[in-house]
Design an enzyme around this catalytic site. Sequence first.
Site, mmCIF file in Angstrom:
data_model
loop_
_atom_site.group_PDB
_atom_site.id
_atom_site.type_symbol
_atom_site.label_atom_id
_atom_site.label_comp_id
_atom_site.label_asym_id
_atom_site.label_seq_id
_atom_site.Cartn_x
_atom_site.Cartn_y
_atom_site.Cartn_z
ATOM 1 N N GLY A 24 -45.674 -6.405 -11.263
ATOM 2 C CA GLY A 24 -46.034 -6.422 -9.846
ATOM 3 C C GLY A 24 -47.217 -7.321 -9.607
ATOM 4 C CE LYS A 31 -51.694 -0.748 -12.118
ATOM 5 N NZ LYS A 31 -52.225 -0.197 -10.848
ATOM 6 C CG ASP A 51 -51.444 1.010 -0.197
ATOM 7 O OD1 ASP A 51 -50.862 0.872 0.896
ATOM 8 O OD2 ASP A 51 -51.131 0.378 -1.219
#
Length: 945
Positions: free
Chosen positions: A628, A647, A743
């Site tokens: 991503g 990540k 978010d």
Amino acid sequence: MGERILLPLLLFFNCLLCAVAQDITKDLEVLKSLSESWQGQIQNWEGSDPCSWYGINCRNSRVVSISLTDIGLTGQLSGDIGSLSELDNLDLSNNRGLTGPLPREIGNLKKLTKLTLVGCGFTGRIPDEIGSLQQLEVLSLNSNNFAGSIPPSIGNLSNLTWLDLADNQLDGSIPVSSGTTPGLDMLHNALHFHLGKNRLSGQIPPKLFSSKMTLIHVIFHSNLLVGSIPETLGLVTSLTVVRFENNSLNGHVPQSFDNLINVTDLLLSNNKLEGAMPNLTGMNSLRYLDLSNNSFEKSNVPLWLSNLKNLATLQMENLYLVGTIPNFLFSLGNLQNVVLKDNHLGGTLDIGTNYSRQLRVIDLRSNSIQDYKQSNDPPLIRIMLAHNPICTENGAETVQDYCTNLDIFDTKQQNNCEHGSCSPDQTLSPNCKCGYPYTGTLTCRAPSYFDWSNTANLEEILLKEFQSHHLPVDSVSLTLSTKDPFRGFEFIIQIFPLDQNHFSQQEKSSISFLLGNRSAYSAFDFIAGNQDEEPKQSSNSSSTAIIVGVAIGGSSLLLVLLALAGFYAFRQRRRAERAISRSNPFGNWDPSKSNCGTPQLKAPRQFSFKEIQKYTNNFSQANDVGSGGYGKVYRGTLPTGEVVAIKRAQKESKQGAQEFKAEIELLSRVHHINLVSLVGFCFEQEEQMLVYEFIPNGTLKDALTWKRGIALSWSRRLKVALGTARGLAYLHEHADPPIIHRDIKSNNILLDENYNAKVSDFGLSKSILDDDKDHVTTQVKGTMGYLDPDYYTSQRLTEKSDVYSFGVLMLELITAKRPIERGKYIVKVVRNTIDKTKDLYGLHETIDPALCSGSTLEGFEKFVDLAMECLQDSGVDRPTMSEVVKEIEEMLRSLGLNLTSELAASSSSSHRFQVSIVSSQLDHLYSNESIGSSAENLYSTSEHS
């Protein structure tokens, strides 16, 4: 006889000289006191004659003016300022280090005509004593942190022409006179009311305006004002700029607006104005008109627009406009920008052949345009038709330029310098010269002042203005600070010096004065900031030591050199240690303590790069489960058998060392069953990696779109909503300090093996520190469709911004639709469809079909009611997340579910790591491209607007 006359005269003049000497001595003492309170030596403030000091002007040996703009003052303004009895001008603008309250003694300056404290850090209430400054003509306190209400005593300032209190934290109502109490309605000589960007509430008092007033600017935007716009505003026929955008005003637009024949700028957008579309035929001086995002009745494009011959920018977004767009609109001779997006306009777009040659933008995104009739002589116009039938049928969106969804203007000017490069601390000017520009923010009060698509024109105007005042300016560079120029009205301005590296302090002050000039028709406001510091001359201590050694004799030189070498080695070692500490802030990090001194329940583990390599089989392709915006996501297995998600940040996504540490500290502070747990991190070999618990069932978005092959029942969706709400309530009310997620969306809600919700992705999260009180002023970030409109317009982030996003998520749970789909906004669709007299509120065609088969939707109406409460336009009208939790718990109880046992079961399962998950199951979860993208959504920082 002559001696008798001469002697008294000599005595008189002697006394007069003594009095003058005493007065100037007193002024000198006051200035020295001020210098001490400002914690620094001001340039040239030395000696016994203050009239020769920098920034000081005298008349008859008395200090009458202090002008110290943008010189880095820090500290507070001492009450001693009130002893400068002859002072008529005080300007301390653009000194952010000036903090604390404005002293009450300011009211002693009876001769003061100008008080300018723009762009400082003053706090507290504006003192009532300011109303005793009867000679005051200019009061500019904008861009500080003043709080409390506007002092009614300002109404006593009968000579005031300029009142600017914008961009503070002022609250309460707008004061008007009553009996013996003064108010702003008494300021009959005022030309400017600038009260925007505050927290003013209540109605705009009709008494505020009258035919006696001479106002030209009424700027009240971005407050919390309610009620209707008073008809009395139409009595002030001198007005040129009227701005009420970004409030909660309702009712009809006053018919008296037709009297405002001199108004060039009218901005009423983002309110709740209603009734028929206003007829503004008489306002034929209008150049900038924005009526967007109100609740007017359905209407065609109004015919009275043809009378606005001076109109340059027209904005009528989201107003339920229907029908076709008439040709006359584009033939208005001065027209530059037409923004009619998010309406119901259809038919064929035909701008004709008689269009304005100044046209630059026609934005009709998200309408029902089916065809576009292009001119034989294609104009240089940016036509935007994305999310119209013409673009969404037959894949045309990928073919036609007008179907792309790009920025309106390029917000960054292209640099045409060939092979131009500067040292890291310098900037390349538009004239291809390296230098240290004077930088700040230039805000436009009257947006009609210039062509938004051509900043070069304004750059040229400003350059000529500087040169006409004999300032050594080489060039000016302007960059729009927002992707939507019709909303922010702000530029980042860089002014480059001529034939020199830096401007002198006096030159900076002159530039600041010109840009922020408080003349009657000034169109701009200037706040200095981010200017480069002048480089200090580095001291060569080694050379100095050698010279001293030679001076004391050759016999001592060797000892001095040896000592110097030792000292140099010691300093180099300390510098290296400090550099290592700065580059790796985790070197001496005690994870049991945060910046707030709060011990952590479970400190994150610091993994080495070799360990991560081992756990991911050297980042093998088999363990690559997605990618991503943040970087790639890998599956890893710890020696304990625990499966984790790792990540790994790519180069362009890496943060600074301190910022990365701050994110780790934030994540390590939160421990809750409904939040994804941070297991650890790696900060080594220029790598930034986050290690999370592995969540097997993907995102809520995947579940709602059947990517997992399992349909979510009504009760399960309620549990997902409850889990998400509990996680947010913990962040808002139990984290220390409180945290705003910023978010919340279906991509960031993960489902464990029992389909319990876990909130993830804290990449945009913000802590509310003690000095932030109830909000954080910050650049707007988030995901379109979920973004709180109150936060978007005010740039003030609160917990209620998460509540709004959660409300959108609730609608997603019942519809399984994306927030914005084919140009339709789910919130608007549901709001316009609800009919409380019908079963399921008449939302049958909107509800996810998977919900309509099988079980009854008990509590559905209450769920929708709660969602709409969360989606109130104003944050203060929304519930808290703890209140939301209670409501959803009650809904689940009505379904007969035992929440205590549910919570206990989910708690025990959430702490069991997925050791038993076999490789084939994991491969199933991430086996194809669509599942890989879901892993991206699971752990990556998504694209944000």
